[in-house]
Design a protein around this motif. Structure first.
Motif, short mmCIF file in Angstrom:
data_model
loop_
_atom_site.label_atom_id
_atom_site.label_comp_id
_atom_site.label_asym_id
_atom_site.label_seq_id
_atom_site.Cartn_x
_atom_site.Cartn_y
_atom_site.Cartn_z
N ILE A 101 -0.50 4.66 1.86
CA ILE A 101 -1.88 5.18 1.79
C ILE A 101 -2.76 5.30 2.91
N GLU A 102 -2.30 4.47 3.97
CA GLU A 102 -2.89 4.74 5.44
C GLU A 102 -2.87 6.21 5.99
N SER A 103 -1.93 6.58 5.64
CA SER A 103 -1.48 8.06 6.18
C SER A 103 -2.27 9.14 5.55
N LEU A 104 -2.92 8.85 4.44
CA LEU A 104 -3.37 9.83 3.56
C LEU A 104 -4.95 9.43 3.30
N LEU A 105 -5.39 8.24 3.73
CA LEU A 105 -6.64 7.99 3.06
C LEU A 105 -7.52 7.40 4.37
N GLY A 109 6.07 7.39 -2.55
CA GLY A 109 6.60 7.09 -1.45
C GLY A 109 5.94 6.90 -0.18
N LYS A 110 4.74 7.52 0.13
CA LYS A 110 3.88 7.62 1.13
C LYS A 110 3.04 6.23 1.18
N ASN A 130 0.86 -1.23 0.00
CA ASN A 130 0.11 0.01 0.10
C ASN A 130 0.82 1.35 0.00
N ARG A 131 2.06 1.41 -0.71
CA ARG A 131 2.91 2.42 -0.63
C ARG A 131 2.53 3.14 -2.15
N ILE A 132 2.60 4.32 -2.10
CA ILE A 132 2.18 4.94 -3.60
C ILE A 132 3.57 5.20 -4.15
#
Length: 459
Positions: free
Chosen positions: A102-106, A99-100, A87-89
């Motif tokens: 997805i859990e920290s953004l979505l 590089g982030k 799940n890394r972009i």
């Protein structure tokens, strides 16, 4: 807001406003569902398009592609993420997120009420839905890239989608306002039509006088509820008029009946003074007329008390045959003097009635029968034969009897007939019968004279 018109209009307006609010809310939900479902379908198409582009040319070609779609004539654009298995972009149409994780953004929203942070397994299982990305709501879909350990996440802001609401809501609100105005105008017309006869009825009631004829412009009854009300008032006014005429006639009759013995008394007083008649003869006539006057006043007082509905009549348990025999014993001296036979037939009946008033009615009926009979008077008592009739009493005589017209008029006030005295006795009987919940009538007797029948109904 005290008038009927204001209350109806207020109620109608409140009902319409509530209906409009419910309609708008349901319409917004419906339009939202329709647009979201259509946008999901378009996003699926863009996701498949992106998968096809990446299958042919890799990430570089996808960067140059435009993921656009059209809904209701409006061009909308979609953005994307390329996600690794953890799940890394690894690539995005939005700069600064590579590089982030997805859990920290979505934040994926389950429906519109609950939220969860998805794990890699969760995100793989959620193919489409609504999420919050950097504080903004988005509509998303994701697809696996065939033959590659990546997923493509395609999304579009809901704010751009809901911009389509403006023209739709404008049209909806205009149509609702137009409908509201049309319904309001129709309501005003209906209320005005309903209130108009009520206003005329109110004016007619306010101007009504029993001693004056009704105005020709008085509203006429019809089959509607208001028409039935008008018809009820017509009937009520007719009864009031009849009662008013009866009161006038009663006063005239009282004046006439009281005037006759008073004039007789006055005449014989002058005759005694002028020595036209002897003192003993004059005093004898004055005594008779004075007693007649006292009897008449007493019966008028009885009649007035009977018409006072607030007077309480205590009920007691009595033997009906014993009461009838008591009445016979009181009149026996008069009957013996005229060689008239008085007797009571029938078994004893125990009934709960106002004893004083019932005895007065029996005594008056018996006095009337003795006055008009030739040789005998019979009181016949019997129990009721139907559930509605408790008991029946007949007072029969063998006199001349009454014609049909006389039988219909005999209970009227001051109807004396050929041998009456005050003309109030039978009127008192009828009033007592009415208060007791019974029925008093006059027919032809088996003895040949008149039969006065009292039927006591079940209360």
């Amino acid at each position: 807001m005290r008038t009927m018109r204001a209350k109806i209009l207020l109620s109608l307006s409140i009902a319409m406003l509530i209906t409009v609010c419910i309609t708008v809310v349901l319409f917004i939900r419906l339009i939202d569902d329709l647009l979201v479902n259509q946008a999901k379908s378009k996003l699926h198409e863009q996701a498949r398009k992106a998968v096809h582009i990446m299958s042919d040319g890799g990430f570089d070609r996808l960067d140059n592609a435009e993921l656009n779609y059209v809904i209701k004539g409006m061009l909308l654009s979609a953005d994307y993420f390329i996600l690794s298995t953890d799940n890394r972009i690894i690539d995005s149409s939005v700069s600064g997120v590579e590089g982030k994780k997805i859990e920290s953004l979505l934040l994926i929203r389950q429906g519109f009420f609950a939220s969860v942070h998805p794990s890699a397994h969760d995100l793989a299982s959620v193919h489409e839905g609504v999420a919050v990305f950097q504080g903004k709501k988005i509509l998303f879909t994701n697809e696996e890239l065939p033959g590659q350990p990546y997923r493509i996440f395609v999304y579009s802001p809901l704010s751009s989608l809901r911009a389509l609401y403006v023209p739709l809501m404008r049209t909806t609100i205009l149509s609702i306002v137009a409908s509201f105005l049309v319904i309001l105008v129709i309501g005003l017309m209906v209320v005005s039509r309903l209130v108009r006869p009520l206003k005329r009825l109110k004016e007619a009631v306010g101007n009504y006088e029993p001693n004056q004829p009704q105005d020709s412009d008085f509203p006429q009854a019809d089959k509607s509820e208001i028409g039935e009300l008008i018809g009820t008032f017509h009937s009520m006014s007719a009864r009031i008029q009849q009662h008013h005429n009866g009161q006038i006639e009663f006063l005239q009759n009282v004046s006439h009946e009281l005037r006759t013995p008073l004039m007789s008394i006055q005449g014989y007083v002058y005759a005694i003074q002028d020595q036209v008649v002897s003192q003993d003869e004059g005093l004898s006539i004055i005594k008779v007329q004075s007693q007649r006057l006292i009897d008449m006043v007493e019966k008028l007082l009885q009649l007035s008390r009977l018409e006072a509905l607030n007077e309480e009549w205590p009920v007691s348990l009595i033997d009906l045959r014993s009461m009838a025999e008591d009445a016979v014993h009181l009149l026996m001296p008069v009957a013996v003097e005229r060689s008239i036979s008085l007797r009571v037939e029938g078994e004893g009946l125990h009934v709960a009635v106002p004893a004083e008033q019932l005895f007065r009615m029996i005594l008056n009926l018996l006095q009337n029968a003795v006055r008009h009979t030739f040789t005998e008077v019979v009181i016949h008592l019997e129990a009721g034969t139907t559930p509605e009739v408790v008991w029946v009493m007949h007072v029969d005589d063998d006199g001349e009897g009454l014609t049909e017209q006389e039988a219909a008029e005999v209970f009227g006030r001051f109807y004396t007939g050929s041998n009456g005295v005050t003309g109030l006795g039978l009127a008192i009987c009828r009033q007592i019968a009415s208060r007791l919940g019974g029925e008093l009538s006059c027919t032809r007797s088996p003895l040949g004279g008149a039969r006065f029948s009292y039927i006591q109904h079940m209360l």
